[in-house]
Design a protein around this motif. Structure first.
Motif, PDB file in Angstrom:
ATOM      1  N   PRO A 123      27.195  17.903  40.591  1.00 27.91           N
ATOM      2  CA  PRO A 123      27.754  18.777  39.549  1.00 27.91           C
ATOM      3  C   PRO A 123      28.387  20.020  40.162  1.00 27.91           C
ATOM      4  O   PRO A 123      27.956  20.515  41.207  1.00 27.91           O
ATOM      5  N   CYS A 124      29.444  20.502  39.514  1.00 23.97           N
ATOM      6  CA  CYS A 124      30.111  21.694  40.019  1.00 23.97           C
ATOM      7  C   CYS A 124      29.250  22.928  39.743  1.00 23.97           C
ATOM      8  O   CYS A 124      28.346  22.913  38.901  1.00 23.97           O
ATOM      9  N   VAL A 125      29.528  23.995  40.472  1.00 23.62           N
ATOM     10  CA  VAL A 125      28.773  25.240  40.314  1.00 23.62           C
ATOM     11  C   VAL A 125      29.731  26.325  39.856  1.00 23.62           C
ATOM     12  O   VAL A 125      30.932  26.300  40.144  1.00 23.62           O
ATOM     13  N   SER A 126      29.185  27.299  39.137  1.00 25.03           N
ATOM     14  CA  SER A 126      29.993  28.387  38.600  1.00 25.03           C
ATOM     15  C   SER A 126      29.817  29.631  39.455  1.00 25.03           C
ATOM     16  O   SER A 126      28.705  29.957  39.888  1.00 25.03           O
ATOM     17  N   LEU A 127      30.926  30.327  39.717  1.00 20.12           N
ATOM     18  CA  LEU A 127      30.880  31.554  40.514  1.00 20.12           C
ATOM     19  C   LEU A 127      30.640  32.747  39.588  1.00 20.12           C
ATOM     20  O   LEU A 127      31.551  33.510  39.264  1.00 20.12           O
ATOM     21  N   ASP A 128      29.411  32.910  39.164  1.00 18.81           N
ATOM     22  CA  ASP A 128      29.058  34.037  38.303  1.00 18.81           C
ATOM     23  C   ASP A 128      28.439  35.143  39.148  1.00 18.81           C
ATOM     24  O   ASP A 128      27.717  34.879  40.125  1.00 18.81           O
ATOM     25  N   ASN A 129      28.741  36.382  38.772  1.00 23.32           N
ATOM     26  CA  ASN A 129      28.131  37.508  39.463  1.00 23.32           C
ATOM     27  C   ASN A 129      26.620  37.500  39.250  1.00 23.32           C
ATOM     28  O   ASN A 129      26.119  37.105  38.193  1.00 23.32           O
ATOM     29  N   ILE A 130      25.904  37.942  40.263  1.00 26.20           N
ATOM     30  CA  ILE A 130      24.443  37.940  40.219  1.00 26.20           C
ATOM     31  C   ILE A 130      23.962  39.390  40.215  1.00 26.20           C
ATOM     32  O   ILE A 130      24.336  40.182  41.087  1.00 26.20           O
ATOM     33  N   LEU A 131      23.135  39.732  39.223  1.00 30.35           N
ATOM     34  CA  LEU A 131      22.546  41.070  39.126  1.00 30.35           C
ATOM     35  C   LEU A 131      21.106  40.991  39.602  1.00 30.35           C
ATOM     36  O   LEU A 131      20.285  40.276  39.026  1.00 30.35           O
ATOM     37  N   LEU A 132      20.804  41.725  40.675  1.00 34.10           N
ATOM     38  CA  LEU A 132      19.466  41.669  41.251  1.00 34.10           C
ATOM     39  C   LEU A 132      19.073  43.064  41.718  1.00 34.10           C
ATOM     40  O   LEU A 132      19.767  43.666  42.552  1.00 34.10           O
ATOM     41  N   ASN A 133      17.974  43.575  41.133  1.00 34.94           N
ATOM     42  CA  ASN A 133      17.435  44.890  41.508  1.00 34.94           C
ATOM     43  C   ASN A 133      18.491  45.995  41.398  1.00 34.94           C
ATOM     44  O   ASN A 133      18.585  46.878  42.252  1.00 34.94           O
ATOM     45  N   GLU A 169      31.446  22.066  44.661  1.00 38.62           N
ATOM     46  CA  GLU A 169      32.747  22.250  44.027  1.00 38.62           C
ATOM     47  C   GLU A 169      32.642  23.379  43.001  1.00 38.62           C
ATOM     48  O   GLU A 169      31.644  23.497  42.281  1.00 38.62           O
ATOM     49  N   ILE A 170      33.666  24.212  42.942  1.00 44.87           N
ATOM     50  CA  ILE A 170      33.664  25.362  42.044  1.00 44.87           C
ATOM     51  C   ILE A 170      34.202  24.942  40.682  1.00 44.87           C
ATOM     52  O   ILE A 170      35.250  24.288  40.580  1.00 44.87           O
ATOM     53  N   CYS A 171      33.462  25.298  39.641  1.00 47.08           N
ATOM     54  CA  CYS A 171      33.902  24.988  38.285  1.00 47.08           C
ATOM     55  C   CYS A 171      34.970  25.987  37.850  1.00 47.08           C
ATOM     56  O   CYS A 171      34.847  27.193  38.090  1.00 47.08           O
ATOM     57  N   GLN A 172      36.005  25.482  37.205  1.00 49.03           N
ATOM     58  CA  GLN A 172      37.061  26.324  36.665  1.00 49.03           C
ATOM     59  C   GLN A 172      36.769  26.595  35.189  1.00 49.03           C
ATOM     60  O   GLN A 172      36.425  25.688  34.440  1.00 49.03           O
ATOM     61  N   HIS A 173      36.889  27.870  34.784  1.00 45.00           N
ATOM     62  CA  HIS A 173      36.608  28.260  33.401  1.00 45.00           C
ATOM     63  C   HIS A 173      37.903  28.249  32.591  1.00 45.00           C
ATOM     64  O   HIS A 173      38.929  28.779  33.015  1.00 45.00           O
ATOM     65  N   TYR A 174      37.843  27.623  31.432  1.00 47.23           N
ATOM     66  CA  TYR A 174      38.974  27.558  30.520  1.00 47.23           C
ATOM     67  C   TYR A 174      38.532  28.085  29.155  1.00 47.23           C
ATOM     68  O   TYR A 174      37.336  28.169  28.871  1.00 47.23           O
TER      69      TYR A 174
END
Length: 279
Positions: A123-133, A169-174
């Motif tokens: 499955p493809c993965v999404s490049l979402d920003n990660i908020l940590l601490n 593989e990077i998922c493309q957002h539409y």
């Protein structure tokens, strides 16, 4: 960490050796690398050829000595130097022998019109920003980077495994929150020596020097097949032709034990001394 690998360099891996190193992480991801090593084009059957002596007068005798693996079968050739000057590409060498191989390296998955690529079923993965601490981490896209699959493909290797050999593989957002996989790669797609009558006419006159009629001027002097003995030696007694030139000789041999071998080219100089006396 680093480590060293030692492996023997033999004629069997010439002219190109390709090494693949890989490891599988606990998560199932395969990490791989490869390297190419150019190996000198050498042959296992070592052949030595020599004239004794290396110079001689026309119509004089000389000996061609051959040494190779025991009980080899050898083909001998000696031609006028001018023949090789006109067609130097016809000269045998280890490189020209290896160039005759139908396949020296395997690369890619191309075979006629067949589609041999393997699709990434992960499955493809999404490049979402990660908020940590309190910190925001922005992922970096792996597009343009290679993976284990690309390395295996470059070596022409097909692997059956459940490990992860593809990079994510990077998922493309539409609009409408639809996701689609992004594909960045495309489908890769003697003469025989003629019998010559050789005749030397000599006229012996008391008190006069020997007069010789020169008639034998071949381009190919020696073209023969010789079997060597159990010690790997063979001698061939020959008569130097009438041509004033430099003869080039070589031999190739085959053996059931050591395979094919090729000798370096050796020379014999045929000359005729001239004397001028002033009176």
């Amino acid at each position: 960490g680093t480590f060293q690998l030692t492996f023997p360099v033999e004629a069997a891996i010439a002219p190109l050796a390709r090494m693949l190193v890989y490891t599988t992480s606990p998560s199932g991801e395969v990490i791989a690398s490869s390297a190419d090593f150019q190996v000198e084009s050498c042959l296992p059957n070592k052949v030595r050829l020599s004239f004794v002596p290396k110079e001689g007068l026309p119509t004089s005798n000389t000996r061609l000595q051959l040494h190779t693996s025991p009980r080899s079968l050898c083909a001998l050739r000696a031609v006028d130097k001018s023949v090789l000057l006109m067609k130097p590409e016809d000269e045998l060498s280890p490189s020209s022998v290896y160039d005759l191989l139908p396949l020296k390296e395997i690369q890619g998955y191309s075979f006629k019109e067949y589609y041999l690529e393997e699709d990434n079923i992960n499955p493809c993965v999404s490049l979402d920003n990660i908020l940590l601490n309190g910190f925001v981490y922005i992922p970096i896209s792996p597009d343009g980077e290679g993976d284990a699959y690309d390395i295996l493909k470059e070596l022409g290797l097909k692997v059956f495994t459940s490990s992860k050999i593809h990079k994510p593989e990077i998922c493309q957002h539409y609009p409408g929150h639809m996701m689609e996989r992004s594909y960045s790669s495309s489908i890769a797609a003697l003469t025989l020596l003629e019998d010559l009558d050789y005749e030397i006419t000599e006229h012996m006159v008391a008190g006069n020097p020997v007069e010789t009629v020169r008639k034998y001027f071949p381009e190919t002097w020696i073209w023969d097949i010789v079997s060597v003995n159990s010690e790997g030696n063979a001698d061939l007694d020959v008569t130097i032709p009438d041509t004033i030139t430099e003869w080039k000789a070589n031999a190739f041999c085959t053996s059931a034990d050591t395979g094919f071998g090729l000798s370096p080219t050796v020379s014999l100089r045929a000359f005729q001394p001239f004397f001028v006396e002033l009176t």
